[in-house]
Design an enzyme around this catalytic site. Structure first.
Site, PDB file in Angstrom:
ATOM      1  N   THR A 120       0.826  -1.210   0.000  1.00  0.00           N
ATOM      2  CA  THR A 120       0.000   0.000   0.000  1.00  0.00           C
ATOM      3  C   THR A 120       0.858   1.255   0.000  1.00  0.00           C
ATOM      4  O   THR A 120       1.984   1.265   0.524  1.00  0.00           O
ATOM      5  CB  THR A 120      -0.904   0.027   1.250  1.00  0.00           C
ATOM      6  OG1 THR A 120      -1.579   1.283   1.334  1.00  0.00           O
ATOM      7  CG2 THR A 120      -0.106  -0.161   2.530  1.00  0.00           C
ATOM      8  N   TYR A 144      -2.391   0.406  10.146  1.00  0.00           N
ATOM      9  CA  TYR A 144      -2.514  -0.274   8.853  1.00  0.00           C
ATOM     10  C   TYR A 144      -1.232  -0.129   8.042  1.00  0.00           C
ATOM     11  O   TYR A 144      -0.647  -1.119   7.579  1.00  0.00           O
ATOM     12  CB  TYR A 144      -3.707   0.277   8.076  1.00  0.00           C
ATOM     13  CG  TYR A 144      -3.721  -0.156   6.630  1.00  0.00           C
ATOM     14  CD1 TYR A 144      -3.821  -1.501   6.291  1.00  0.00           C
ATOM     15  CD2 TYR A 144      -3.635   0.783   5.601  1.00  0.00           C
ATOM     16  CE1 TYR A 144      -3.831  -1.900   4.970  1.00  0.00           C
ATOM     17  CE2 TYR A 144      -3.646   0.386   4.275  1.00  0.00           C
ATOM     18  CZ  TYR A 144      -3.738  -0.952   3.959  1.00  0.00           C
ATOM     19  OH  TYR A 144      -3.742  -1.351   2.642  1.00  0.00           O
TER      20      TYR A 144
END
Length: 331
Positions: A120, A144
């Site tokens: 990501t 995250y």
């Protein structure tokens, strides 16, 4: 086209994973979906078998490898909500970090040496220089992002200590849907801006909440780099071929190099749908940053990847078509 491979696709019943499965099948490969269906959809498993299992359960993983004999792995199974990760970090460290380590351990036990991993842009954090390339310092702003960076570091260390070869693909905001309307974006809860805005415009959901209009951006709304999910799927197939051809383990950005604001999205939905997007503005979310957009020069050079379906109009058009034809409420 490379010779036919059996590919274990963790999280293959989810949004990105299912589009990758379709691309693998179109390129002559056999996708084997490994999923616990906690967030994925069995109806999205169309191009190969489903093996039910949990990424954090070593017995489930060993059973899948022993019965399915995959040639390589594509890894999508993860928790992926920035705001949720701030509120419940343990979930993210268990699912994303521990789950990935158990997957890598199962690969070692069964002699599988190649993996393509969903990473990501959140590994970068609040970047001072744009566009972001792979050498940009990593400073994730949420659990995250930190969990995904941990996985990349684990891949690097394990690769240095063994014959594991890996590619980590750092997405910049997957969006859009399959133009054939076989699969699409269907999360519960939905948190992504484009489907939420479309649902609001079509009267399928409440007014959109915009988290902050006071960012240091030209129109005050957050800027992100949106990539069509089919372009992401192509990148995964290309990454598999790259590893098969002896490519060195590495991380690659997947983005368009163009920043799109939330206001740009609302304006485009209005133009293409004929409906305003009802919305309200609330405070910024913890961990959100003003702008993120990528340089994908290395992916173009090494993976022979160029996004061809990622214009904002095409992203919105394919997503609109998906919701108009298939979305009738809960998944």
């Amino acid at each position: 086209m490379s010779t036919q491979k059996k590919v274990l696709v963790t999280g293959g019943a989810g949004y990105i994973g299912s589009h990758v499965c379709k691309a693998l099948h179109a390129n002559g490969h056999i996708p084997i979906v490994f999923d616990n269906l906690s967030t994925g959809h069995e109806r999205f498993v169309k191009w190969g078998p489903l093996h039910l299992g949990d990424i954090t359960n070593p017995d489930d993983l060993n059973d899948a490898f022993a019965k399915r004999h995959p040639d390589l792995v594509m890894h999508f199974a993860a928790s992926a909500y920035v705001r949720e990760s701030v509120a419940d970090p343990m979930k993210y460290y268990v699912n994303n970090c521990l789950g990935s380590l158990r997957l890598l351990d199962a690969m070692q036990c069964h002699g599988v040496k190649h993996i393509v991993v969903s990473s990501t842009c959140a590994v970068y954090g609040d970047c001072k220089s744009l566009p972001i390339d792979e050498s940009t310092p990593k400073d994730p702003q949420s659990p995250y992002g930190r969990s995904k960076l941990f996985v990349e570091q684990a891949l690097r260390d394990l690769g240095n200590a063994s014959d594991l070869k890996w590619v980590a693909l750092r997405y910049f905001n997957a969006a859009g849907s399959d133009p054939d309307l076989e699969i699409g974006e269907d999360h519960t809860p939905e948190t992504h801006i484009i489907p939420l805005a479309i649902q609001a415009a079509l009267g399928m959901a409440p007014a959109l909440q915009i988290f902050g209009d006071d960012f240091d951006t030209p129109d005050g709304t957050a800027i992100r780099d949106y990539v069509h999910v089919n372009d992401l799927a192509t990148a995964h197939v290309n990454a598999m071929t790259y590893l098969e051809n002896g490519g060195a383990s590495s991380a690659f950005n997947l983005g368009t190099g163009t920043g799109t604001s939330i206001k740009d999205i609302l304006d485009t939905i209005k133009r293409l749908s004929g409906h305003d997007v009802p919305h309200s503005v609330t405070a910024r979310s913890p961990g959100d940053v003003p702008a993120l957009y990528a340089s994908a020069t290395r992916a173009n050079r090494y993976l022979d990847w160029t996004p061809t379906q990622s214009s904002l109009d095409n992203i919105i058009k394919t997503a609109l078509n998906w919701y108009r034809h298939h979305r009738t409420g809960k998944g």
